[in-house]
Each structure stands twice: as structure tokens, then as C-alpha cells.
Scaffold this active site. Structure first.
Site: not given
Ligand code: PMP
Length: 407
Positions: A365, A227, A204, A201, A124
Site C-alpha cells: 500500500c 497492529k 507502525q 501516522d 502509506h
């Protein structure tokens, strides 16, 4: 999974029970943000109704209550991802702020002129631009681990890139564009053999998979509350204490200081050293409620259910002529991205929106991913635990209808 169970879950998300353009809303943009259950909304509201106060400062009742609640939220989040200690969790606005904090602070600690940072080809922008900009100042270089046509990282290349001695590795756990679940445990182990710290990261992954930062042995793990069924404006940065102790502060101001004079300042202990200014207390309490909500569910079953939603979507979409999946890794999670020959993703998204179906269209993104696949963007449907099999069917039917109209 039993549809009564899913319907019970759905009742906790009143926003889902509405019509758009006279059609029942089918919300499949969960990778962008999830909806919020009543317990999260109520917790934030209760805070403003009964507890609102600035924290860590007042001796009075409300301030102490709010401070205690905020620190409890930190303890809950730490336990949720199995951090060794609550002070390993820094509250931030979300993944983007956490990564900017790391690029700035860990960057200052580790990066010297001509040094390198290793990311992957599926990051991202939040896990690309902060490193790129920081490296520009240091005349350094961004190394990028490539992926194959299925959206799977090339681990042999990864190994050779590690030989180039990057000072930091920063990798997505799950790609927000391709759905690929990267083998992060293996990648962390490989980087550690070279003595390189790894940032994961987790934007998600945190809502959909068990996260155990100690078992992963990642040095940092970053995520966004919104999220994972929590409010916007709150998220976190997990870091091993050894690193957080050594890193310089990211922002300066109130709360992050110990003693201040006109000549010099000493800084507060962890995690406050990284939390300058008044934090979003209400959202942190909402995040705690979201964690409790996730923990109250049978998470193995939820994971299997979300995977079944994905499988059903993939199976049915495969029937559409000219449809190409972008991202076909064997290990995928939560979302499906695709293009259809001769149809712009934006047009498709706009038409199915009018049928009540909310999906994301565009580059998500992650422009370099689009460049890699030679496309302007994709249509992306992303799932959460409150989506139903019927919604998947409505979505695919809408795509088929829109494709027929646009051809
Ligand atoms: N990384 C990934 C993998 C993401 O999916 C996102 C959000 N789409 C981000 C970073 C940025 O998250 P936020 O906008 O919540 O800071």
C-alpha cells in the site's frame, strides 16, 4: 532476552502454535496485523457474554455498565499515549478512518483554494489518497518531502517545502515499507516554527515504542488497534482539544448531536462530536486489554529484543547473493524489506509460504515507494515481541532455499 520469557508470551497467543502445510507457522507479517493474546480475545468475548448493550443511551444497568467500560477504555488509551485528557481520544475504525476524518474535517477547517498539504515520499496510501482527493476538490497541491536511496527523508528539502506554507503536515512515524523511524519530534518542531499543525501516522510505531503525544507535541496522532495486539475494527485519533473543538463533525447521525430539529442541529461535546452512530464497544474493550498487556511487559527490553530480531535477519539475509535491502536507514524498526535480483517477490513469498513462513509481498500500500526504487514490490518480514531468534533462522533458510529454486 530470555527465551523462557518469550515462550511465556507465546503461550498467550494460541494461533502461533499451529502448523501450516505440515510445518510450524512462522508468522512474520506483523506490520500488516499482529496476533491477539488470550486476554484480548477473552475481554471481547466477555463483553458479548455479559455486558453487550448500546452505550450512552440507556438508563438500565447493562447500558450503564457498557458505557462505563467504554469510557474507561478511552481513559486507558489516553494514559497510554500520555494525552492531556480522555476527550482528546476519538475512537475510530483505525488509522485509515482517522486520516479520512482529518482530511475531511481539518481539511474543511484549514484548506482553501490553491492551498497545500505536505506529506512524505514514504507514506502509506492511507496518508496520501485522502489528502490528494480532498485537494483535488480545492484545486490545491500535495507537496512531497523526498527521501534518499537509504529511505531517509531529506530534512533540508522538508525545510524548503515548509517555506511554501502548506496548511497541514502529515507524516508517518515509521514507514511500513522501509522500517525508517522518522525524526518526527524534530519535524514537528520545524513545522510549528511556521505555525503549521502536524499529524503523525503512528500505525507502525504504537505497538513497539513509547508514545508520548505531549512530549512529541504533535497536533494529531492516529493508530490502529489491530497492529497493537487488539481486535480489528478499532483504532484512534488523538487530537489537541483546541483543534478538535474547532473542527467540524466528520459524520452525522446519532450520538454526535446535542439538539436536533428539522431546522437546525447543535453538536455534542468532545469526543462524541466525532463518534456518530453505534461504536465497536467490544473491540474498544479489547483494545484496552491490549494496552494493559503491552504495559505489563518490560517495554525497553521488548524494544531491544525486537531490534535484535531485526539485526539477526539483516545480518543473515546480507549473505544472499543479489539481495538488495529496500530501506537502510540507520534508525529502523521492526521490519526488513528486500528484493533479490531476477526473482519476483510474489514468487518468493509463495514458495516460503509452503515452508510455513508468512511474510508480505507486494507494494505494501505504498506504490510511490516502489516507483521511487524502480521495483514492482518487495518481500517484507515484520517482527513482533512473540517472534523468536529460531524463527528468524527458519525464515532466512527458507528464503535461501526459495532463491536457489527460482534462479
Ligand atoms: N499507515 C501505515 C503506516 C500503515 O502501516 C497502515 C497499515 N498497513 C495504515 C496506515 C493503514 O492502517 P489500517 O489499515 O489499519 O487503517
Amino acid at each position: 532476552m530470555d527465551s523462557t520469557y518469550i515462550n511465556e508470551i507465546r503461550r498467550q497467543f494460541p494461533i502461533l502454535n499451529q502448523q501450516v502445510y505440515g510445518k510450524p507457522l512462522v508468522y512474520l507479517d506483523n506490520a500488516a496485523t499482529t496476533q491477539k493474546p488470550l486476554c484480548v480475545i477473552d475481554r471481547e468475548r466477555d463483553y458479548y457474554l455479559h455486558e453487550n448493550c448500546n452505550i450512552h443511551r440507556g438508563v438500565h444497568y447493562l447500558s450503564q455498565m457498557a458505557t462505563e467500560a467504554y469510557e474507561n477504555a478511552r481513559r486507558t488509551v489516553a494514559a497510554f499515549i500520555h494525552a492531556a485528557a480522555p476527550h482528546d481520544i476519538v475512537f475510530t475504525r483505525g488509522t485509515t478512518e482517522s486520516l479520512n476524518l482529518l482530511a475531511s474535517s481539518l481539511g474543511q477547517l484549514l484548506i482553501e483554494e490553491n492551498d497545500k498539504v505536505l506529506i512524505s515520499a514514504m507514506e502509506h496510501h492511507s496518508n496520501l489518497v485522502p489528502w490528494q482527493q480532498m485537494l483535488r476538490q480545492k484545486k490545491g497541491q500535495l507537496l512531497v518531502c523526498p527521501m534518499d536511496d537509504n529511505g531517509v527523508l531529506d530534512l533540508q528539502r522538508y525545510e524548503t517545502l515548509l517555506d511554501e506554507k502548506p496548511r497541514i503536515v502529515s507524516i508517518a512515524h515509521i514507514s511500513n515499507t522501509l522500517g525508517t523511524i522518522n525524526p518526527i519530534k524534530e519535524m514537528i518542531g520545524m513545522a510549528h516554527k511556521h505555525g503549521i499543525p502536524v499529524i503523525v501516522d503512528g500505525a507502525q510505531s504504537i505497538a513497539h515504542h513509547y508514545i508520548d503525544v505531549q512530549s512529541l507535541d504533535c497536533d494529531f496522532f492516529v493508530f490502529s488497534g489491530h497492529k497493537m495486539y487488539a481486535p480489528m475494527g478499532i483504532g484512534g485519533l488523538y487530537g489537541k482539544s483546541d483543534w478538535l473543538e474547532k473542527m467540524p463533525p466528520y459524520q452525522f447521525g446519532g450520538e454526535m448531536v446535542d439538539q436536533v430539529s428539522f431546522e437546525a442541529t447543535t453538536f455534542n461535546k468532545l469526543p462524541f462530536k466525532f463518534e456518530a452512530g453505534t461504536p465497536n464497544v467490544g473491540a474498544a474493550l479489547g483494545l484496552e486489554s491490549a494496552v494493559r498487556f503491552i504495559e505489563s511487559l518490560d517495554r525497553n527490553q521488548i524494544e531491544a529484543y525486537e531490534s535484535a530480531l531485526l539485526q539477526r535477519a539483516v545480518e543473515q539475509l546480507s549473505e544472499i547473493e543479489g539481495l538488495r535491502f529496500i530501506g537502510q536507514a540507520a534508525k529502523r524498526s521492526g521490519l526488513v524489506s528486500f528484493v533479490i535480483d531476477g526473482i519476483h517477490p510474489y514468487d518468493l513469498g509463495t514458495i516460503i509460504d509452503k515452508m510455513g513462513v508468512a511474510v508480505r509481498t507486494g507494494h505494501h500500500c505504498a506504490e510511490p515507494v516502489m516507483t521511487r526504487f524502480g521495483i514492482p514490490g518487495t518481500v517484507r518480514a515484520s517482527f513482533a515481541l512473540y517472534n523468536t531468534m529460531e524463527e528468524v533462522d527458519v525464515f532466512v533458510k527458507a528464503v535461501k532455499k526459495a532463491a536457489a529454486m527460482l534462479r
